[in-house]
Design a protein around this motif. Structure first.
Motif, PDB file in Angstrom:
ATOM      1  N   VAL A   1       0.842  -1.200   0.000  1.00 44.60           N
ATOM      2  CA  VAL A   1       0.000   0.000   0.000  1.00 44.60           C
ATOM      3  C   VAL A   1       0.878   1.252   0.000  1.00 44.60           C
ATOM      4  O   VAL A   1       0.609   2.218  -0.715  1.00 44.60           O
ATOM      5  CB  VAL A   1      -0.969  -0.008   1.203  1.00 44.60           C
ATOM      6  N   VAL A   2       1.948   1.228   0.781  1.00 46.68           N
ATOM      7  CA  VAL A   2       2.840   2.383   0.904  1.00 46.68           C
ATOM      8  C   VAL A   2       3.683   2.576  -0.358  1.00 46.68           C
ATOM      9  O   VAL A   2       3.860   3.693  -0.834  1.00 46.68           O
ATOM     10  CB  VAL A   2       3.744   2.223   2.150  1.00 46.68           C
ATOM     11  N   ASN A   3       4.198   1.480  -0.898  1.00 48.33           N
ATOM     12  CA  ASN A   3       5.057   1.530  -2.082  1.00 48.33           C
ATOM     13  C   ASN A   3       4.615   0.429  -3.048  1.00 48.33           C
ATOM     14  O   ASN A   3       5.193  -0.652  -3.074  1.00 48.33           O
ATOM     15  CB  ASN A   3       6.531   1.339  -1.666  1.00 48.33           C
ATOM     16  N   PRO A   4       3.587   0.697  -3.853  1.00 47.53           N
ATOM     17  CA  PRO A   4       2.958  -0.342  -4.674  1.00 47.53           C
ATOM     18  C   PRO A   4       3.882  -0.934  -5.740  1.00 47.53           C
ATOM     19  O   PRO A   4       4.672  -0.225  -6.354  1.00 47.53           O
ATOM     20  CB  PRO A   4       1.787   0.374  -5.338  1.00 47.53           C
ATOM     21  N   SER A   5       3.734  -2.230  -5.946  1.00 50.22           N
ATOM     22  CA  SER A   5       4.381  -2.917  -7.060  1.00 50.22           C
ATOM     23  C   SER A   5       3.577  -2.643  -8.322  1.00 50.22           C
ATOM     24  O   SER A   5       2.423  -2.212  -8.262  1.00 50.22           O
ATOM     25  CB  SER A   5       4.394  -4.428  -6.807  1.00 50.22           C
ATOM     26  N   SER A   6       4.167  -2.942  -9.465  1.00 50.37           N
ATOM     27  CA  SER A   6       3.422  -2.813 -10.718  1.00 50.37           C
ATOM     28  C   SER A   6       2.345  -3.896 -10.808  1.00 50.37           C
ATOM     29  O   SER A   6       1.283  -3.675 -11.365  1.00 50.37           O
ATOM     30  CB  SER A   6       4.365  -2.897 -11.914  1.00 50.37           C
ATOM     31  N   GLU A   7       2.645  -5.064 -10.236  1.00 46.53           N
ATOM     32  CA  GLU A   7       1.684  -6.155 -10.198  1.00 46.53           C
ATOM     33  C   GLU A   7       2.001  -7.048  -9.002  1.00 46.53           C
ATOM     34  O   GLU A   7       3.143  -7.109  -8.555  1.00 46.53           O
ATOM     35  CB  GLU A   7       1.687  -6.970 -11.489  1.00 46.53           C
TER      36      GLU A   7
END
Length: 173
Positions: A30-36
């Motif tokens: 949530v803080v540092n989202p992945s691309s997927e």
């Protein structure tokens, strides 16, 4: 980035649980989202992934913090950040409630569900981390059954897993 790895053997007999690792991974998304992210498990229950009954995460959640955070809610929150969420599971009535929660979300355009009767792998991974092992994402899998789960941050494993998962089940549109 340095590689961090922890393997936990969980179950009623060991008294160990995977909750903290799972919560940390999902909060980080949530803080540092992945691309997927990929969630692959034959059986999935809408398990509690974070206990906020004592208010420890109130500042994370904001104005109306929940008492608990369910797996579907975490994935929907992550999808709301623009992350493509892929869920691969069996077409089994056990999974229906969890899948309905995802399908009814306003973020359903970012959520892709693949039903495969032969899936047996148990993996959750983002861009830089992977949680994999023998555990299904169910109450029994997380707290009762004897399971082995490895959480790894950094290194090539998460990237390789995403490539393999895309090859097996496609990345979707």
């Amino acid at each position: 980035m340095s590689v961090l790895e922890r393997t936990v053997r969980i179950g009623a007999g060991t008294g160990l649980r995977v909750d903290a690792m799972l919560s940390s991974a999902l909060i980080a998304e949530v803080v540092n989202p992945s691309s997927e992210i990929w969630l692959v498990s034959p059986w999935i229950t809408d398990i509690q992934v974070l206990d906020n009954s004592h208010g420890a995460y109130d500042s994370f959640f904001g104005d109306v913090p929940p008492l608990d955070w369910r797996l579907s809610e975490a994935l929907i929150q992550i999808a709301s950040r623009g992350t493509r969420v892929h869920v691969v599971t069996r077409p089994d009535p056990h999974n229906a409630h969890f899948l309905r929660r995802l399908e009814s979300s306003t973020e359903r355009d970012f959520v892709r569900i693949v039903l495969n009767p032969d899936v047996h792998e148990k993996t959750l991974c983002g861009d830089e981390w992977i949680l994999t092992g023998s555990m299904n994402y169910t109450v029994r899998g997380m707290a009762v059954n004897d399971e082995s789960v490895t959480y790894k941050v950094g290194g090539p494993e998460a990237s390789q897993a995403r490539l393999d998962l895309r090859q097996r089940w496609g990345a979707g549109a």
